[in-house]
Design an enzyme around this catalytic site. Structure first.
Site, PDB file in Angstrom:
ATOM      1  N   GLU A  91       6.639 -10.175  -0.358  1.00 50.22           N
ATOM      2  CA  GLU A  91       6.595  -8.892  -1.305  1.00 50.22           C
ATOM      3  C   GLU A  91       7.394  -9.600  -2.598  1.00 50.22           C
ATOM      4  O   GLU A  91       8.243 -10.326  -2.280  1.00 50.22           O
ATOM      5  CB  GLU A  91       7.104  -7.910  -0.809  1.00 50.22           C
ATOM      6  CG  GLU A  91       7.257  -6.729  -1.642  1.00 50.22           C
ATOM      7  CD  GLU A  91       8.072  -5.564  -0.937  1.00 50.22           C
ATOM      8  OE1 GLU A  91       7.496  -4.947  -0.034  1.00 50.22           O
ATOM      9  OE2 GLU A  91       9.106  -5.384  -1.379  1.00 50.22           O
ATOM     10  N   HIS A 131       2.714  13.429   1.494  1.00 44.38           N
ATOM     11  CA  HIS A 131       3.542  12.538   0.551  1.00 44.38           C
ATOM     12  C   HIS A 131       2.483  12.183  -0.506  1.00 44.38           C
ATOM     13  O   HIS A 131       2.474  11.170  -1.162  1.00 44.38           O
ATOM     14  CB  HIS A 131       3.907  11.299   1.163  1.00 44.38           C
ATOM     15  CG  HIS A 131       5.192  11.092   1.487  1.00 44.38           C
ATOM     16  ND1 HIS A 131       6.127  10.479   0.643  1.00 44.38           N
ATOM     17  CD2 HIS A 131       6.026  11.565   2.442  1.00 44.38           C
ATOM     18  CE1 HIS A 131       7.264  10.699   1.188  1.00 44.38           C
ATOM     19  NE2 HIS A 131       7.439  11.356   2.396  1.00 44.38           N
ATOM     20  N   ASP A 176       4.803   0.172   3.973  1.00 44.76           N
ATOM     21  CA  ASP A 176       6.070  -0.248   3.882  1.00 44.76           C
ATOM     22  C   ASP A 176       7.011   0.966   4.092  1.00 44.76           C
ATOM     23  O   ASP A 176       8.038   0.963   4.371  1.00 44.76           O
ATOM     24  CB  ASP A 176       6.269  -0.450   2.342  1.00 44.76           C
ATOM     25  CG  ASP A 176       6.436  -2.175   1.930  1.00 44.76           C
ATOM     26  OD1 ASP A 176       6.532  -2.553   2.980  1.00 44.76           O
ATOM     27  OD2 ASP A 176       6.615  -2.617   0.723  1.00 44.76           O
TER      28      ASP A 176
END
Length: 486
Positions: free
Chosen positions: A269, A93, A155
């Site tokens: 958030e 990623h 997350d």
């Protein structure tokens, strides 16, 4: 209000380049328990990442079965007369080829090909020992079997433990527990010399501090001991909307000031809503399709709304008081009246709705805003943050599309990113990039600031030939024979 930000950009598109190769026959003679693959499919997979903007073809890919496999391979690179780079790859990623190496070798830490060790949970001591290539989603599944969970998550849970610990690991829990690098008791690390060392605050502390947030420059994490806490049985999930940015950030900063107190929210958030499609489609499992939210009906200033997302953990034993607790916490907020959305979730539903749904791949370019307490970040680690008690992570998570629309293309979005950074520079806003990407050492020196001297000193101590993580482009590889003058 804090005027300093930590920025992260994610833009994805495929650009093909050509990597260099070396003769790998000497590597085949290593006594490895795992699989050393020359298969074109493995090499091709390791030559790409999530960003899709770069390719670099390694000469081989190792699927290690043990930390000793990693140590043997790195030691062979360190002692090699020719020298070659080593990059540890988790779930792929990275955005700009950080986990790639041309003219080198990739260690594929994630996946089951090498049959790496499974997580080991200690209920008594409240920690879990995990392989560096383990994905956080698998760590969570293993700890939930004991009613436990990591204190600090990221997350998106389909990332590797070693990958996030090499950066920081941020979520809406970081204001309370700190980032993931602040919740690690112990590490096993293979240095750039091929040494397998255990490190912690008490043992080999210089290596421990260097590796956490160190962008893979000082060692490869093969084991991490992660702090755990009791997992909640239920979660009250709340969203409130704002049309005023100042009110939005003031409430965020108030919330994170409550860390350590019994009456607080457990997750904070925020995100920016720039069109009605996003508010009704992104994370759409939260809003009822029978009651779509219209930006125009909420008097959004300039067509932009700000959404504060918060959660309150609770157990069945205090379910009868959760309404009063939430109401007491919300009473001083300045959100738009009648814009409160709440739902109750058992932890299993929370997993399906958040981890697999909300945090999956079907987002449409969210802009996230996390408030951070600097005192929850260990300044001895390699990571750098803005020098202010409260700072924000602003995450622009967009994907470039090749659909003929210039405003959605890679060049346009990349230029926007550069314009954002230029604006911050000209406005005197102290910005640090999260998941940083630079092409010159001068840019890296500026990024690390006063930490650069220590960062480069640690590099010479733990990876003197600059073998590790060459895709970060921080240090040029020193591929001359070992023992020669550097």
């Amino acid at each position: 209000m804090a005027t300093k930000f930590l920025l992260t950009f994610a833009i994805c598109r495929l650009i093909v380049t050509v990597g260099l190769t070396l003769d790998p026959t000497e590597l085949l003679r290593l006594e490895l328990e795992g699989q050393l693959s020359l298969d074109p499919a493995d090499v091709g997979s390791a030559s790409r990442d999530f960003g899709g903007m770069r390719t670099a073809h390694p000469m081989a890919v190792l699927h290690p079965a043990s930390p000793q496999d990693v140590a043997r391979l790195v030691k062979s690179a360190y002692e090699s007369a020719h020298g070659f780079g080593i990059s540890a790859r988790g779930h792929g990623h990275s955005i700009n080829g950080q986990a790639m190496t041309g003219n080198g070798l990739v260690i594929q830490m994630s996946g089951s090909r090498g049959n790496p060790p499974p997580p080991r949970v200690s209920e008594k001591s409240m920690y879990v020992d995990v392989w560096g290539g383990a994905l956080w989603i698998d760590v969570l599944r293993s700890t939930l079997e004991y009613g436990l969970a990591p204190k600090s998550w990221t997350d998106y849970l389909y990332l590797s433990v070693g990958g996030t610990l090499s950066n920081a690991g941020i979520s809406g829990q970081a204001f309370n527990h700190g980032p993931q690098i602040s919740n690690v008791y112990e590490l096993d690390v293979v240095t750039g010399k091929g040494e397998l060392l255990t490190c912690s605050k008490e043992q080999n502390s210089e290596l421990y501090d260097a590796v956490l947030g160190g962008l893979g420059q000082f060692g490869i994490i093969t084991r991490a001991r992660i702090a755990l806490e009791r997992a909640p049985r239920r979660v009250r999930w709340i969203r409130v909307l704002y049309s005023n940015f100042t009110a939005f950030t003031q409430d965020q900063e108030y919330l994170i000031s409550l860390h350590g107190q019994p009456q607080k929210f457990d997750y904070v958030e925020g995100f920016v809503i720039v069109d009605e499609g996003l508010i009704n489609n992104w994370r759409s499992s939260f809003f009822s399709p029978r009651n779509p939210v219209k930006i125009s009906s909420l008097n959004a200033d300039g067509g932009i709304l700000y959404c504060l997302e918060i959660t309150k953990n609770y157990q069945e034993s205090n379910a009868d008081t959760i309404d009063q607790e939430v109401e007491a916490l919300l009473k001083n907020f300045n959100f738009i009246p009648a814009s409160v959305f709440t739902t109750d979730l058992p932890i299993a539903d929370f997993d399906r709705g958040v981890f697999k749904g909300i945090l999956g791949n079907n987002t449409s370019g969210p802009i996230l805003i996390y408030p951070m307490n600097k005192n929850k970040w260990d300044d001895k680690s390699s990571v750098v943050t803005p020098n202010e008690d409260v700072f924000y992570l602003v995450a622009l998570l967009r994907s470039a599309l090749d659909n003929g629309d210039e405003t959605q293309g890679l060049e346009y979005l990349s230029n926007q990113n550069r314009r954002i950074l230029q604006f911050c520079d000209e406005a005197g806003i102290n910005v640090k990039q999260y998941l940083p990407h630079y092409t010159t050492q001068q840019e890296w020196i500026r990024h690390f600031g006063e930490k650069w001297t220590l960062f480069s000193k640690r590099k010479m101590e733990f990876d003197p030939r600059h073998i590790l993580a060459t895709g970060q482009r921080i240090f040029a590889p020193l591929l001359n024979p070992r023992g020669a003058s550097f």
